[in-house]
Design an enzyme around this catalytic site. Structure first.
Site, PDB file in Angstrom:
ATOM      1  N   ARG A  46      87.569   5.164  34.928  1.00 32.03           N
ATOM      2  CA  ARG A  46      87.301   5.938  36.149  1.00 32.03           C
ATOM      3  C   ARG A  46      88.385   7.006  36.323  1.00 32.03           C
ATOM      4  NH1 ARG A  46      89.342   3.945  40.304  1.00 32.03           N
ATOM      5  NH2 ARG A  46      88.495   1.854  40.100  1.00 32.03           N
ATOM      6  N   TYR A  98      71.892  25.457  49.278  1.00 30.63           N
ATOM      7  CA  TYR A  98      71.167  24.397  48.559  1.00 30.63           C
ATOM      8  C   TYR A  98      70.876  23.249  49.530  1.00 30.63           C
ATOM      9  CZ  TYR A  98      70.290  20.575  45.312  1.00 30.63           C
ATOM     10  OH  TYR A  98      69.741  19.499  44.659  1.00 30.63           O
ATOM     11  N   ASP A 170      80.000  27.755  45.276  1.00 31.93           N
ATOM     12  CA  ASP A 170      79.052  27.034  44.418  1.00 31.93           C
ATOM     13  C   ASP A 170      78.510  28.062  43.421  1.00 31.93           C
ATOM     14  OD1 ASP A 170      76.788  25.916  43.265  1.00 31.93           O
ATOM     15  OD2 ASP A 170      76.182  24.844  45.085  1.00 31.93           O
ATOM     16  N   LYS A 195      72.680  21.953  35.691  1.00 32.20           N
ATOM     17  CA  LYS A 195      71.838  23.140  35.521  1.00 32.20           C
ATOM     18  C   LYS A 195      72.243  23.895  34.243  1.00 32.20           C
ATOM     19  CE  LYS A 195      70.450  21.457  39.425  1.00 32.20           C
ATOM     20  NZ  LYS A 195      70.908  21.889  40.729  1.00 32.20           N
TER      21      LYS A 195
HETATM   22  C1  LIG Z   1      71.399  21.267  41.952  1.00 26.50           C
HETATM   23  C2  LIG Z   1      72.348  21.965  42.820  1.00 26.50           C
HETATM   24  C3  LIG Z   1      73.360  21.281  43.502  1.00 26.50           C
HETATM   25  C4  LIG Z   1      73.493  19.766  43.460  1.00 26.50           C
HETATM   26  O1  LIG Z   1      73.846  19.306  42.188  1.00 26.50           O
HETATM   27  P1  LIG Z   1      73.371  17.885  41.618  1.00 26.50           P
HETATM   28  O2  LIG Z   1      73.916  17.900  40.235  1.00 26.50           O
HETATM   29  O3  LIG Z   1      71.877  17.854  41.682  1.00 26.50           O
HETATM   30  O4  LIG Z   1      73.989  16.844  42.489  1.00 26.50           O
HETATM   31  C5  LIG Z   1      74.246  22.017  44.263  1.00 26.50           C
HETATM   32  N1  LIG Z   1      74.135  23.365  44.371  1.00 26.50           N
HETATM   33  C6  LIG Z   1      73.180  24.052  43.735  1.00 26.50           C
HETATM   34  C7  LIG Z   1      73.121  25.524  43.897  1.00 26.50           C
HETATM   35  C8  LIG Z   1      72.252  23.383  42.942  1.00 26.50           C
HETATM   36  O5  LIG Z   1      71.278  24.088  42.337  1.00 26.50           O
END
Ligand SMILES: *Cc1c(COP(=O)(O)O)cnc(C)c1O
Length: 381
Positions: A46, A98, A170, A195
């Site tokens: 961890r 998001y 983000d 992503k």
């Molecule tokens: C998918 C996404 C998240 C969340 O991420 P996870 O890996 O699904 O927890 C946060 N911000 C954006 C812009 C996203 O597309």
């Protein structure tokens, strides 16, 4: 080192015990100590794992940052950022957010006494009026989902510095290939690694990248103390994905341009949202802060009927109807009923998120096939 070289080499070195050129999957929870406290830098997975260490170094290099910190999901990463703060503290967040981040902020952290202001980042005067002694951080996303708005990160960094606030970005939609917020003055970059970074729709993971040593230490403490860490197999898959990030992104951008232009002239399409268009309201900012415009596109249909949007999405053969984005394969989504269903219809429509809006994550397939898939599906309405 240039980006493509970093994608392949940064953070990874041949395994010293075997010479294996690829970082092994260190599938172990614990590490043997010679005597108490006498170990090779690894005690428990961890806290540290060598596969994760390599990935964290790679991610830091791609974002031109010093410290990469990985989490078991993007939301796990955001969770640790908010845990930097105390009850009574305030965070100013973009209102074009998001859905999962909005849910985490309002349904979880508001219960712990953290206050969030959701506002448009376009009006800095209005933003200033929200700042008080308890304000600690500004949270933004750009390009935004699904309206593809662009927030001026240099302006946000100036605003945050002036008021002594942290700026967190983000960067999921852009990926480090298109945009590096730390270079523009941000303090924290967050990614849903799920992503573009993973890129193959086979891993859920999150990451933070920062420059400041003290901030990094506080986030690493939370990573270990709260425990939302990724396993070594997933770290390996993302390391593998990153090696082609620059190649994939180049093709996502090329295909994105062709598809955006195709949709723009299509008689059944009402409006196309893509920051590469010269008439996009933030085109110049996008040009200044991004290297290209990406493969995320939203569009609406003439007549704005939900039933027509359904017909289009049901008739795609290549664009798969699914949550998520950024994989090699093309996906489509319907924000009004999928990702943004929890936002009241009147609120959604104020920002243009209408019932016929379809969001595309344009993949890296042959673009002629993607065009044909769109043309065929649109011909069904
Ligand atoms: C998918 C996404 C998240 C969340 O991420 P996870 O890996 O699904 O927890 C946060 N911000 C954006 C812009 C996203 O597309």
């Amino acid at each position: 080192m240039k980006f493509g070289t970093k994608a392949i080499h940064a953070g990874v070195a041949p395994d010293p015990s075997t010479g294996a050129i690829m970082t092994p999957i260190f599938q172990t929870s614990t590490y043997v100590q010679k005597s108490p406290g006498d170990h090779l830098g690894y005690e428990y997975s961890r806290t540290h794992n060598p596969t994760r260490t390599a990935l964290q170094q790679s991610l830091a290099a791609l974002e031109n940052g010093k410290h990469g910190i990985c989490f078991s999901s993007g939301l796990g990463a955001i969770d640790s950022v908010v845990k930097l703060f105390n009850p009574g503290d305030e965070i100013i967040s973009t209102n074009d957010l998001y859905g999962g981040t909005y849910r985490l902020f309002t349904k979880v952290f508001e219960r712990y006494g953290i206050k969030f202001h959701f506002v448009s980042m376009a009006d800095l005067e209005a933003l200033s009026s929200l700042v008080n002694a308890r304000t600690k951080m500004v949270w933004v996303e750009t390009p935004t989902n699904p309206m593809m708005n662009i927030i001026d990160l240099k302006a946000m960094a100036r605003f945050s510095k002036k008021h002594g606030l942290l700026l967190a970005v983000d960067n999921t939609f852009a990926s480090p290939y298109l945009q590096n917020p730390l270079d523009l003055g941000a303090d924290i970059v967050m990614h849903s690694v799920t992503k573009y970074l993973g890129g193959h729709s086979d891993v859920v993971m999150g990451a933070l990248v920062v420059n400041d040593d003290d901030l990094a230490a506080r986030l690493v403490f939370l990573q270990n103390a709260c425990g939302a860490t990724p396993g070594p197999q997933d770290c390996f898959l993302v390391l593998r994905g990153i090696k082609t990030l620059h190649l994939r992104m180049e093709r996502h951008c090329q295909n994105g341009r062709v598809i955006a232009e195709f949709l723009k002239t299509h008689p059944k399409v009402a409006k196309v949202y893509w920051p590469g268009f010269e008439d996009h309201p933030n085109h110049q900012v996008a040009k200044d802060q991004m290297r290209d415009f990406g493969g995320m596109i939203s569009f609406t249909l003439v007549g704005n009927k939900l039933s027509d949007a359904n017909v289009v999405m049901e008739n795609f053969h290549l664009f798969a109807l699914a949550e998520s984005l950024g994989g090699v394969e093309s996906l489509c989504g319907h924000p009004a009923t999928m990702t943004h269903a929890s936002i009241p219809k009147e609120e959604r429509e104020k920002v243009g998120l209408v019932d016929s809006l379809i969001r595309l994550s344009v993949g890296v397939e042959d673009v002629e096939d993607l065009k044909k898939d769109l043309a065929d599906a649109l011909s069904k309405i």
